[in-house]
Design an enzyme around this catalytic site. Structure first.
Site, short mmCIF file in Angstrom:
data_model
loop_
_atom_site.label_atom_id
_atom_site.label_comp_id
_atom_site.label_asym_id
_atom_site.label_seq_id
_atom_site.Cartn_x
_atom_site.Cartn_y
_atom_site.Cartn_z
N HIS A 13 1.24 -1.91 4.73
CA HIS A 13 1.78 -0.65 5.67
C HIS A 13 2.16 -1.31 6.75
CE1 HIS A 13 -0.37 1.29 2.44
NE2 HIS A 13 1.25 1.56 2.37
N ASP A 43 4.87 3.47 -1.94
CA ASP A 43 4.75 1.86 -1.23
C ASP A 43 5.90 1.44 -2.33
OD1 ASP A 43 2.94 2.65 0.12
OD2 ASP A 43 1.03 1.76 -1.38
N LYS A 76 -6.41 -3.78 12.82
CA LYS A 76 -7.52 -3.13 11.74
C LYS A 76 -8.53 -3.69 11.27
CE LYS A 76 -3.62 -0.15 8.75
NZ LYS A 76 -3.00 -0.86 7.66
N TYR A 127 -11.97 0.68 6.64
CA TYR A 127 -10.72 0.67 7.58
C TYR A 127 -11.37 0.90 9.45
CZ TYR A 127 -7.78 1.41 4.01
OH TYR A 127 -6.77 0.76 2.27
#
Length: 174
Positions: A62, A168, A72, A132
């Site tokens: 992603h 995905d 991130k 995250y």
């Protein structure tokens, strides 16, 4: 905190510098001053958590498109994952290269993922929880992805996935 740069410039493995005694240990898992001292983004906008119930679950690859790119900081707080990032910065000397790092509840390692990197992981155990910290708000229209097994990158996953979301599974090749 201990900062180790990966072969992908600007991407770091961060470790908690532990102050240990008979009780256990104490250490920082986040410090804006320390990230800034290394020239890293530290303006956190969101904190997200995912729980993957089964070993062999893939999440990724992603990223968010311009102007909503995310930086991130990833940490596995329960279980173990193999975390992968791909450098998608067109002017980077490591463009299209990837790095994989094992993050576990026991090693306390974190992966700092710069903007313009794709990110994903596979769970190495059941019941994996991942935290995250991100520098951008999630923007649905800006989300994008690359297929986890895109032959362009030749990512060496430690196992074949058992569970992949339909979204995905349907990401295009790069």
């Amino acid at each position: 905190m201990i900062f180790t740069e990966t072969k992908l410039k600007g991407a770091f493995i961060l470790e908690i510098k532990k102050l240990e005694d008979e009780r256990g240990f104490f250490g920082r898992s986040w410090c804006a001053k320390e990230l800034a001292a290394h020239g890293l983004k530290h303006d956190i906008k969101q904190a997200n958590t995912s729980l993957s119930l089964k070993k062999g679950t893939i999440r990724g690859m992603h990223y968010q498109n311009d102007p909503f790119q995310e930086t991130k900081l990833i940490r596995c707080t329960r279980g173990a994952i193999y975390d992968v990032i791909i450098d998608l910065r067109k002017n980077s000397p490591t463009y299209k290269q990837w790095v994989g790092v094992e993050l576990t509840q026991d090693n306390y390692k974190m992966l700092y993922v710069p903007e313009d990197f794709a990110h994903g992981f596979i769970t190495l155990e059941d019941n994996c929880e991942v935290s995250y910290l991100v520098t951008q708000f999630y923007t649905p229209g800006a989300e994008a992805g690359i297929r986890w097994n895109d032959p362009e990158f030749k990512i060496e996953w430690p196992m074949n996935p058992e569970i992949i979301s339909e979204k995905d599974r349907n990401h295009p090749n790069f």
